[in-house]
Write a protein that holds these residues in place. Structure first.
Motif, short mmCIF file in Angstrom:
data_model
loop_
_atom_site.label_atom_id
_atom_site.label_comp_id
_atom_site.label_asym_id
_atom_site.label_seq_id
_atom_site.Cartn_x
_atom_site.Cartn_y
_atom_site.Cartn_z
N THR A 189 0.82 -1.22 0.00
CA THR A 189 0.00 0.00 0.00
C THR A 189 0.85 1.27 0.00
N SER A 190 2.19 1.11 -0.15
CA SER A 190 3.06 2.28 -0.26
C SER A 190 3.52 2.44 -1.70
N THR A 191 3.89 3.67 -2.04
CA THR A 191 4.40 3.93 -3.38
C THR A 191 5.80 3.34 -3.53
N ARG A 192 6.07 2.73 -4.65
CA ARG A 192 7.42 2.23 -4.94
C ARG A 192 7.84 2.83 -6.28
N SER A 193 9.15 2.82 -6.54
CA SER A 193 9.63 3.47 -7.76
C SER A 193 9.06 2.80 -9.01
N TYR A 194 8.75 1.51 -8.92
CA TYR A 194 8.29 0.79 -10.10
C TYR A 194 6.77 0.69 -10.17
N ARG A 195 6.07 1.23 -9.17
CA ARG A 195 4.61 1.21 -9.22
C ARG A 195 4.05 2.19 -8.19
N ALA A 208 1.15 3.29 -5.19
CA ALA A 208 0.59 2.57 -4.05
C ALA A 208 -0.70 1.88 -4.47
N ARG A 209 -0.88 0.64 -4.00
CA ARG A 209 -2.14 -0.04 -4.28
C ARG A 209 -3.19 0.40 -3.28
N PRO A 210 -4.45 0.41 -3.71
CA PRO A 210 -5.51 0.70 -2.75
C PRO A 210 -5.64 -0.47 -1.76
N VAL A 211 -6.22 -0.18 -0.60
CA VAL A 211 -6.29 -1.17 0.47
C VAL A 211 -6.99 -2.46 0.01
N PRO A 220 0.45 5.77 3.65
CA PRO A 220 1.37 6.90 3.60
C PRO A 220 1.01 7.82 2.44
N ASP A 221 1.30 9.11 2.58
CA ASP A 221 1.04 10.07 1.51
C ASP A 221 1.97 9.78 0.34
N ALA A 222 1.43 9.87 -0.85
CA ALA A 222 2.29 9.74 -2.02
C ALA A 222 2.95 11.09 -2.26
N ALA A 223 4.15 11.24 -1.66
CA ALA A 223 4.80 12.55 -1.69
C ALA A 223 5.42 12.82 -3.05
N VAL A 224 5.57 14.10 -3.34
CA VAL A 224 6.25 14.49 -4.59
C VAL A 224 7.75 14.40 -4.33
N ASP A 240 7.85 -6.75 -0.94
CA ASP A 240 6.67 -6.74 -1.80
C ASP A 240 6.41 -8.13 -2.37
N PRO A 241 5.32 -8.79 -1.96
CA PRO A 241 5.09 -10.16 -2.45
C PRO A 241 4.65 -10.19 -3.92
N THR A 242 4.16 -9.05 -4.44
CA THR A 242 3.68 -9.08 -5.82
C THR A 242 4.80 -8.86 -6.81
N ALA A 243 5.96 -8.41 -6.32
CA ALA A 243 7.08 -8.21 -7.23
C ALA A 243 8.32 -8.81 -6.61
N PRO A 244 8.45 -10.14 -6.68
CA PRO A 244 9.57 -10.80 -6.01
C PRO A 244 10.90 -10.29 -6.57
#
Lengths: 343, 450
Positions: free
Chosen positions: A266-272, A274-277, A312-316, A332-336
């Protein structure tokens, strides 16, 4: 309420003992039994009335019911202890008058002082641990606040399954400290965008052990240590560092794993983004039974549905921060993590 | 030169822990004499003796550690003091009416008080020994001597009818004796501590009194209570009064527990810079140990000493914000601007904890030269007000530079050379007082190694 409880206690005492007045040498030790029963009656009535009041005024969401029970038991006991002060004052009243009151109250005030000091130290302690964990996180923009959120999520699970108060505390700190070992992983490995070499992957796999090295000497953590060491094990036995499976994995580690993965998703990552809850919950359910313990996934989902989840806020990001962030997230289990095939 | 002058201040017999040995010997002599005298004249009032002995043993079993590696046995001390101050045990009504007047023959002697207290303490200490916890003989000796001083002063007075009949006389007298006992214990503990840690007695005594005061007040009040209550309630008073003091003890146990955990945690988490490869292994630990030793040498009080230790442990935490570790982590080798940046970043991290403001300030100013000769003040200089960095910052500066030069090496020659190098820089960079204290600490270490 005070009047009512005092009346009940007095009634019990007179019924059992039969006389009223300043106690003398003759009334001991016969007076102790009736006094104890009267004190007990006082405490029970007091608590009974108090819970009625609390029950009438309680908020609709009774979330901390179980912790309240153990707290009530402790309160009851300490109230009984304070009851003994009453007997001491009464006993010495005949001999020392008001001085008895002063003498008896001194230990009480000292105890109060110590409890206040304890509370202050505990707050200071929590703030310090949290600050130091943040220091570890400054290396990587995206994981800021991760420790605090994992800690919070783990506590939600623990409360949901009715874990004992002290263990919840230990789990809270385990959540805060679970990734300190990541500091042992070279920054360039954390920031690498391509596939990892075997060595680099091994460095990441070692981070729970590095974490254990750091916090091993903190005495009270005990069970939390096992949680920190094994928080990347999987129920099917394909996790690291030991490859434990099922019930072999310590309970704390299984709880941490769920909260850890959920916060990562649910946090922002460089490759994607944040997913919704609700999507992250679906992912948890998907891996439930292979990666996660189904019982804790259920508990977590129930707790999140009731209490919500603070994403967390998706900060700029500034250009500088973009260059210093992790390109892959081991949580991240969705992106091993992608490892170069060696054959 | 300074080293030689310092050595002359110490007596030849003053080897490590000699204070504890002397104290234990004194307590031992007193105990043997008391046991002999008690055996000769026979035990008086067996029931009270056994009851108090059991209480003291119980209290010793529930020993309590206080902040700063101290030990205390509040229940045992209160029980022993109460026994020393006991005038008469109220008993079953029959005996009380027939024996209103207690004859001189029946009053418990001071020797008996010492004997009962010592036996109770030893019995209570056995379970601790059985589980492998070391016996703090010195602490037990100090407690015994404190009780003995009250017993020898008060027992002869206990026969006096004025003391017996008027609590207006008895209470102030007994209260001042209890205060005396607690002072004796504090002074003896401070003597041992000053000897063991090579700290100044005056400083240690103030720390000791400050830490012992709250618990001491509770112990003293309880001792008075039980002495009076025993007259009214008989021996049941022992059981009743223990409950309130237990409440106090539980509160203290939790308090000192969290203090210990706090220290362990900061010590552990300071290692993150080592695991991350930012500094050499053991660097933070060594700097903090050295800084505390220097601080003791300079007479810093315990609360500030703790802040110094925290600051020394975390002095390099700012390096976590650097993306590339400094080779070898030796901050003495990088530019002043970089050093200052690391210090500022570290202070920011510590500031986050809010409660450690003083520690953050020490870390922030760890690089400043002790005298402003050519240092360019930054924009915060005006806010700080004070001219030089705090003493703790100056200590960390010297200890850090020393460790960067020497590392984990135990070679005395290398250490002496490093000290010499710091001494050459005392014009503006390092505080000469701090460097002198450092050289004393190092000199002592080399003596221990030989």
């Amino acid at each position: 309420m005070m009047a009512l409880t005092a009346y009940v206690a007095g009634w019990v005492f007179v019924t059992l003992f039969g006389s009223v007045g300043v106690p003398t040498a003759r009334s001991f030790p016969a007076i102790i039994g009736p006094f104890a029963v009267a004190a007990l009656a006082h405490v029970v009535v007091n608590h009974g009335l108090l819970s009625v009041v609390l029950w009438l005024t309680r908020p609709v969401e009774g979330t901390t019911r179980r912790t309240n029970n153990s707290m009530n038991a402790r309160l009851l006991l300490s109230d009984l202890g304070y009851g003994a002060f009453g007997l001491l004052i009464a006993a010495l009243w005949g001999e020392l008058g008001a001085f008895a009151l002063v003498l008896v109250l001194i230990p009480l005030f000292v105890a109060r002082w110590a409890v206040a000091q304890f509370a202050e130290q505990q707050r200071a302690y929590e703030a310090t641990v949290s600050a130091l964990c943040q220091a570890v996180e400054t290396k990587d923009f995206y994981t800021r606040g991760h420790s605090d959120r994992v800690s919070h999520g783990s506590v939600m699970i623990a409360r949901e399954i009715g874990m004992h108060g002290e263990r919840v505390e230990a789990l809270r700190y385990a959540g805060m400290l679970h990734d300190v070992g990541k500091l042992g992983v070279p920054t360039k490995v954390l920031q690498k965008t391509g596939k990892l070499t075997e060595e680099e992957y091994a460095a990441i796999q070692l981070h729970p052990l590095r974490g254990l090295d750091i916090v091993r000497e903190i005495g009270f953590l005990d069970e939390a240590l096992a949680g920190i060491m094994h928080h990347h094990e999987r129920i099917d036995g394909r996790g690291y560092p030991m490859g434990l499976a099922g019930d072999e994995i310590p309970e704390f580690a299984r709880v941490l794993a769920v909260a850890d993965a959920f916060d990562s998703m649910t946090s922002t990552r460089s490759y994607r983004g944040a997913r919704p809850v609700h999507e992250a919950i679906a992912e948890l359910r998907k891996w439930s039974g292979t990666q996660f313990d189904p019982a804790f996934v259920d508990a977590f989902v129930a707790a999140v549905k009731r209490e919500g989840w603070q994403q967390p806020d998706a900060a700029v990001l500034s250009a500088e921060e973009l260059t210093t962030m992790a390109a892959q997230d081991h949580d991240d289990p969705t992106a091993p993590l992608r490892v170069i095939d060696t054959y | 030169m300074t080293e030689r002058r310092h050595e002359l201040r110490r007596f030849p017999w003053q080897v490590r822990d000699s204070g504890q040995v002397l104290l234990t010997a004194a307590a031992g002599v007193l105990l043997v004499a008391s046991v002999a005298q008690t055996a000769n004249s026979g035990l008086r009032d067996n029931r009270a003796a056994i009851a108090f002995g059991v209480l003291i043993a119980f209290g010793e079993l529930l020993r309590l550690s206080l902040p700063g590696d101290r030990e205390s046995a509040p229940i045992a001390t209160a029980g022993a003091l109460a026994y020393a101050l006991l005038i008469r045990v109220g008993d079953d009504p029959v005996r009380l009416t027939t024996q209103q007047v207690v004859t001189a023959q029946q009053v418990v002697t001071a020797q008996q008080v010492v004997t009962v207290t010592a036996i109770g303490m030893i019995i209570g200490a056995i379970p601790h020994l059985a589980v492998g916890r070391p016996a703090r003989i010195g602490g037990m000796a100090a407690r015994l001597l404190a009780v003995a001083s009250v017993a020898f002063l008060f027992r002869p007075l206990a026969k006096d009818s004025v003391v017996k009949l008027h609590w207006g006389v008895a209470l102030p007298l007994m209260a001042s004796l209890v205060i005396l006992a607690l002072l004796v214990e504090a002074v003896l503990s401070a003597l041992m501590r000053a000897d063991e840690q090579r700290a100044m007695f005056r400083v240690v005594l103030v720390d000791e009194l400050r830490i012992q005061l709250p618990l001491g007040a509770a112990v003293g009040a309880s001792a008075l209570l039980i002495a009076f209550a025993a007259e009214v309630m008989g021996l049941a008073a022992l059981a009743v009064f223990t409950a309130p003091l237990l409440v106090t003890q539980v509160a203290f146990r939790r308090y000192s527990g969290i203090r210990t955990t706090y220290l362990q945690t900061v010590r552990s988490l300071a290692k993150v810079t080592e695991i991350g490869g930012y500094v050499e292994t053991g660097h933070s630990q060594r700097v903090s140990r050295l800084a505390v030793a220097i601080g003791r040498e300079l007479g810093i009080h315990e609360p500030e000493l703790l802040e110094l230790e925290y600051a020394a442990l975390m002095h390099d935490i700012g390096q976590l914000s650097l993306s590339d570790p400094i080779p070898g982590g030796a901050t003495v080798l990088v530019s002043r601007a970089d050093q200052q940046r690391i210090a500022e970043l570290g202070a920011e991290v510590i500031q986050q904890a809010k409660v450690l403001g003083a520690v953050a300030e020490i870390v922030r100013r760890q690089n400043e030269p002790y005298r402003d000769v050519d240092f360019v003040p930054d924009e915060f200089a005006a806010d700080r007000g004070s001219p030089g960095p705090p003493l703790s910052s100056r200590i960390i500066k010297a200890a850090n530079a020393f460790d960067d030069l020497v590392g984990g090496s135990m070679d005395p020659a290398r250490a002496a050379e490093a000290v010499h190098r710091l001494q050459l820089d005392t014009a503006s960079e390092y505080d000469p007082r701090v460097v002198e204290a450092l050289s004393r600490v190092m000199h002592r270490r080399s003596l221990i190694q030989m």
